[in-house]
Write a protein that holds these residues in place. Structure first.
Motif, PDB file in Angstrom:
ATOM      1  N   ASP A 108      27.500  48.293  51.709  1.00 50.87           N
ATOM      2  CA  ASP A 108      28.263  49.200  50.866  1.00 50.87           C
ATOM      3  C   ASP A 108      28.399  48.600  49.471  1.00 50.87           C
ATOM      4  O   ASP A 108      28.695  47.421  49.322  1.00 50.87           O
ATOM      5  N   TYR A 109      28.205  49.457  48.471  1.00 50.98           N
ATOM      6  CA  TYR A 109      28.289  49.006  47.084  1.00 50.98           C
ATOM      7  C   TYR A 109      29.755  48.994  46.652  1.00 50.98           C
ATOM      8  O   TYR A 109      30.241  49.875  45.944  1.00 50.98           O
ATOM      9  N   ALA A 110      30.482  47.979  47.105  1.00 48.26           N
ATOM     10  CA  ALA A 110      31.905  47.827  46.758  1.00 48.26           C
ATOM     11  C   ALA A 110      32.022  46.670  45.774  1.00 48.26           C
ATOM     12  O   ALA A 110      32.205  45.527  46.177  1.00 48.26           O
ATOM     13  N   HIS A 111      31.915  46.983  44.483  1.00 48.49           N
ATOM     14  CA  HIS A 111      31.803  45.924  43.481  1.00 48.49           C
ATOM     15  C   HIS A 111      32.979  45.864  42.525  1.00 48.49           C
ATOM     16  O   HIS A 111      32.856  45.390  41.399  1.00 48.49           O
ATOM     17  N   ASN A 112      34.135  46.378  42.960  1.00 49.54           N
ATOM     18  CA  ASN A 112      35.358  46.201  42.184  1.00 49.54           C
ATOM     19  C   ASN A 112      36.517  46.139  43.168  1.00 49.54           C
ATOM     20  O   ASN A 112      36.366  46.484  44.355  1.00 49.54           O
ATOM     21  N   PRO A 113      37.698  45.687  42.735  1.00 55.46           N
ATOM     22  CA  PRO A 113      38.802  45.541  43.684  1.00 55.46           C
ATOM     23  C   PRO A 113      39.166  46.825  44.415  1.00 55.46           C
ATOM     24  O   PRO A 113      39.445  46.800  45.613  1.00 55.46           O
ATOM     25  N   ALA A 114      39.164  47.965  43.721  1.00 55.42           N
ATOM     26  CA  ALA A 114      39.516  49.225  44.382  1.00 55.42           C
ATOM     27  C   ALA A 114      38.501  49.568  45.470  1.00 55.42           C
ATOM     28  O   ALA A 114      38.869  50.012  46.566  1.00 55.42           O
ATOM     29  N   GLY A 115      37.209  49.366  45.162  1.00 50.01           N
ATOM     30  CA  GLY A 115      36.171  49.647  46.146  1.00 50.01           C
ATOM     31  C   GLY A 115      36.268  48.738  47.357  1.00 50.01           C
ATOM     32  O   GLY A 115      36.115  49.183  48.503  1.00 50.01           O
ATOM     33  N   LEU A 116      36.523  47.452  47.113  1.00 53.29           N
ATOM     34  CA  LEU A 116      36.629  46.517  48.228  1.00 53.29           C
ATOM     35  C   LEU A 116      37.867  46.804  49.062  1.00 53.29           C
ATOM     36  O   LEU A 116      37.833  46.685  50.290  1.00 53.29           O
ATOM     37  N   ASN A 138      30.579  40.075  45.831  1.00 52.20           N
ATOM     38  CA  ASN A 138      30.158  39.877  44.447  1.00 52.20           C
ATOM     39  C   ASN A 138      30.950  40.816  43.560  1.00 52.20           C
ATOM     40  O   ASN A 138      31.485  41.824  44.020  1.00 52.20           O
ATOM     41  N   ILE A 139      31.018  40.487  42.276  1.00 56.41           N
ATOM     42  CA  ILE A 139      31.562  41.384  41.276  1.00 56.41           C
ATOM     43  C   ILE A 139      30.746  41.196  40.001  1.00 56.41           C
ATOM     44  O   ILE A 139      30.401  40.060  39.653  1.00 56.41           O
ATOM     45  N   MET A 151      39.329  40.037  43.277  1.00 55.60           N
ATOM     46  CA  MET A 151      38.277  40.340  44.245  1.00 55.60           C
ATOM     47  C   MET A 151      38.193  39.223  45.289  1.00 55.60           C
ATOM     48  O   MET A 151      38.071  39.477  46.492  1.00 55.60           O
ATOM     49  N   GLY A 152      38.259  37.986  44.827  1.00 56.56           N
ATOM     50  CA  GLY A 152      38.222  36.861  45.760  1.00 56.56           C
ATOM     51  C   GLY A 152      39.412  36.846  46.691  1.00 56.56           C
ATOM     52  O   GLY A 152      39.279  36.586  47.891  1.00 56.56           O
ATOM     53  N   ALA A 153      40.585  37.166  46.155  1.00 51.51           N
ATOM     54  CA  ALA A 153      41.787  37.192  46.983  1.00 51.51           C
ATOM     55  C   ALA A 153      41.726  38.322  48.001  1.00 51.51           C
ATOM     56  O   ALA A 153      42.092  38.144  49.173  1.00 51.51           O
ATOM     57  N   LEU A 154      41.252  39.486  47.591  1.00 47.26           N
ATOM     58  CA  LEU A 154      41.152  40.617  48.510  1.00 47.26           C
ATOM     59  C   LEU A 154      40.221  40.310  49.678  1.00 47.26           C
ATOM     60  O   LEU A 154      40.493  40.690  50.824  1.00 47.26           O
ATOM     61  N   ALA A 155      39.119  39.626  49.388  1.00 50.36           N
ATOM     62  CA  ALA A 155      38.143  39.317  50.439  1.00 50.36           C
ATOM     63  C   ALA A 155      38.777  38.532  51.583  1.00 50.36           C
ATOM     64  O   ALA A 155      38.373  38.669  52.740  1.00 50.36           O
ATOM     65  N   THR A 156      39.785  37.736  51.264  1.00 51.38           N
ATOM     66  CA  THR A 156      40.408  36.913  52.309  1.00 51.38           C
ATOM     67  C   THR A 156      41.179  37.748  53.319  1.00 51.38           C
ATOM     68  O   THR A 156      41.466  37.284  54.424  1.00 51.38           O
ATOM     69  N   ARG A 157      41.540  38.973  52.970  1.00 48.49           N
ATOM     70  CA  ARG A 157      42.273  39.833  53.896  1.00 48.49           C
ATOM     71  C   ARG A 157      41.375  40.388  54.995  1.00 48.49           C
ATOM     72  O   ARG A 157      41.861  40.756  56.070  1.00 48.49           O
ATOM     73  N   TYR A 158      40.079  40.447  54.717  1.00 46.46           N
ATOM     74  CA  TYR A 158      39.183  41.225  55.577  1.00 46.46           C
ATOM     75  C   TYR A 158      38.164  40.385  56.333  1.00 46.46           C
ATOM     76  O   TYR A 158      37.625  40.859  57.336  1.00 46.46           O
ATOM     77  N   PHE A 159      37.875  39.165  55.865  1.00 44.36           N
ATOM     78  CA  PHE A 159      36.754  38.417  56.423  1.00 44.36           C
ATOM     79  C   PHE A 159      37.188  37.070  56.981  1.00 44.36           C
ATOM     80  O   PHE A 159      38.077  36.408  56.445  1.00 44.36           O
ATOM     81  N   ASP A 160      36.507  36.672  58.055  1.00 49.29           N
ATOM     82  CA  ASP A 160      36.713  35.343  58.619  1.00 49.29           C
ATOM     83  C   ASP A 160      35.825  34.311  57.932  1.00 49.29           C
ATOM     84  O   ASP A 160      36.179  33.129  57.872  1.00 49.29           O
ATOM     85  N   ILE A 179      31.240  32.982  40.623  1.00 50.03           N
ATOM     86  CA  ILE A 179      31.605  32.432  41.923  1.00 50.03           C
ATOM     87  C   ILE A 179      32.847  31.557  41.810  1.00 50.03           C
ATOM     88  O   ILE A 179      33.738  31.602  42.662  1.00 50.03           O
ATOM     89  N   ASP A 180      32.928  30.760  40.749  1.00 50.46           N
ATOM     90  CA  ASP A 180      34.098  29.898  40.570  1.00 50.46           C
ATOM     91  C   ASP A 180      35.386  30.722  40.521  1.00 50.46           C
ATOM     92  O   ASP A 180      36.403  30.343  41.107  1.00 50.46           O
ATOM     93  N   LEU A 181      35.339  31.865  39.828  1.00 48.82           N
ATOM     94  CA  LEU A 181      36.529  32.706  39.716  1.00 48.82           C
ATOM     95  C   LEU A 181      36.842  33.399  41.043  1.00 48.82           C
ATOM     96  O   LEU A 181      38.010  33.534  41.422  1.00 48.82           O
ATOM     97  N   LEU A 182      35.800  33.829  41.758  1.00 46.57           N
ATOM     98  CA  LEU A 182      36.015  34.420  43.076  1.00 46.57           C
ATOM     99  C   LEU A 182      36.645  33.410  44.033  1.00 46.57           C
ATOM    100  O   LEU A 182      37.601  33.726  44.761  1.00 46.57           O
ATOM    101  N   VAL A 183      36.116  32.195  44.024  1.00 47.25           N
ATOM    102  CA  VAL A 183      36.650  31.137  44.886  1.00 47.25           C
ATOM    103  C   VAL A 183      38.084  30.808  44.490  1.00 47.25           C
ATOM    104  O   VAL A 183      38.946  30.603  45.356  1.00 47.25           O
ATOM    105  N   GLU A 184      38.345  30.769  43.193  1.00 49.08           N
ATOM    106  CA  GLU A 184      39.693  30.493  42.716  1.00 49.08           C
ATOM    107  C   GLU A 184      40.690  31.496  43.299  1.00 49.08           C
ATOM    108  O   GLU A 184      41.781  31.131  43.755  1.00 49.08           O
ATOM    109  N   GLY A 185      40.313  32.767  43.281  1.00 49.68           N
ATOM    110  CA  GLY A 185      41.190  33.788  43.841  1.00 49.68           C
ATOM    111  C   GLY A 185      41.373  33.631  45.335  1.00 49.68           C
ATOM    112  O   GLY A 185      42.480  33.803  45.859  1.00 49.68           O
ATOM    113  N   ALA A 186      40.290  33.312  46.048  1.00 54.02           N
ATOM    114  CA  ALA A 186      40.370  33.155  47.497  1.00 54.02           C
ATOM    115  C   ALA A 186      41.247  31.964  47.888  1.00 54.02           C
ATOM    116  O   ALA A 186      42.082  32.064  48.792  1.00 54.02           O
ATOM    117  N   LEU A 187      41.081  30.861  47.196  1.00 54.18           N
ATOM    118  CA  LEU A 187      41.876  29.669  47.505  1.00 54.18           C
ATOM    119  C   LEU A 187      43.348  29.890  47.171  1.00 54.18           C
ATOM    120  O   LEU A 187      44.239  29.448  47.902  1.00 54.18           O
TER     121      LEU A 187
END
Length: 262
Positions: A108-116, A138-139, A151-160, A179-187
């Protein structure tokens, strides 16, 4: 049903609504001139994945309303909705599902926070049906830094397990910056660092996701090149090579085997 909508219907107004039902997604009902016409169960629409995909239930409501308002017979509307799927042929890059590898793949082409977030709400409903969820996220590089962190923070809600990638949608950003910014959000959201993988290239990131998957898993791929990615899913062969054979490009342009976040 909101009071304003109930008042509109009671006055003979036209509306297509989803009403509670005994199965996922509820019942789709057409109200017009005081009549209530049962159209179908939302779960009978393949594009809703058994009524779980809320955004496609909403799309079905809109499509049914427009068709009925133009005089399309109810049986034709019902037939159209019951035969429209999220196959790649019908809707490339939008909730395409493949079950041919012993685990489920959703592209699925979910490439922004609302889409994800919309896709993620579906994933949460599907989680009890799957052993583990793996996501390639990705974003595009022309989004704001805060959007990337979100986007990175949202991904943590859905994936193992999360694989963050960026090419070919870097759009002027330095290699590894997205990637650094995505990881920053996830951490920052408290996601375990050992369950984050960084891979710049889209094809290699998808390959690693597919290699990681085991029977019963759910793999979610959010591609830039939807046609190439779908073909990659179709062509995937589990025994061709191990994830440890994949070489990825580091931000310093040196290659190393796939690696976790560091």
């Amino acid at each position: 049903m909101p009071d304003f909508l109930r008042e509109h219907i009671d006055a003979g107004g036209f509306a297509v609504v989803r009403e509670p039902g005994i199965v996922d997604g509820g019942e789709i009902v057409i109200h017009h001139d005081g009549d209530s016409i049962h159209l179908m169960r939302a779960a009978e629409i393949p594009a809703t994945l058994d009524g779980l995909a809320e955004f496609n239930v909403q799309n079905a409501l809109g499509a049914a309303a427009m068709a009925y308002a133009q005089g399309v017979p109810v049986n034709v509307i019902r037939l159209a909705l019951s035969t429209y799927t999220t196959s790649f042929a019908h809707s490339p890059g939008r909730l395409n599902v493949f079950d041919g590898h012993g685990f489920r793949v959703i592209m699925d082409y979910a490439h922004n926070p609302a889409g994800l977030q919309a896709l993620g709400n579906l994933i949460l409903k599907m989680k009890p049906r799957h052993r583990r969820t793996i996501g390639m996220i990705n974003i595009p590089g022309d989004r704001r830094d805060d959007d990337m962190r979100e986007m990175g923070a949202l991904a943590t809600r859905y994936f193992d397990e999360i694989i963050f990638r960026e090419e070919p949608a870097r759009r002027g950003r330095k290699p590894g910056e997205i990637i650094d910014l995505l990881v920053e959000g996830a951490l920052a959201a408290g996601f375990p660092e050992e369950r984050i993988t960084r891979i710049l290239d889209e094809d290699q990131a998808a390959e690693v996701c597919l290699r990681m998957a085991q029977p019963g898993d759910l793999v979610v791929l959010t591609p830039t090149d939807v046609e190439a990615m779908w073909q990659q899913v179709l062509d995937f062969r589990a025994a061709s090579f191990s994830p440890l054979d994949v070489e990825i490009e580091r931000t310093d342009k040196q290659a190393e085997p796939w690696r976790r976040s560091a």
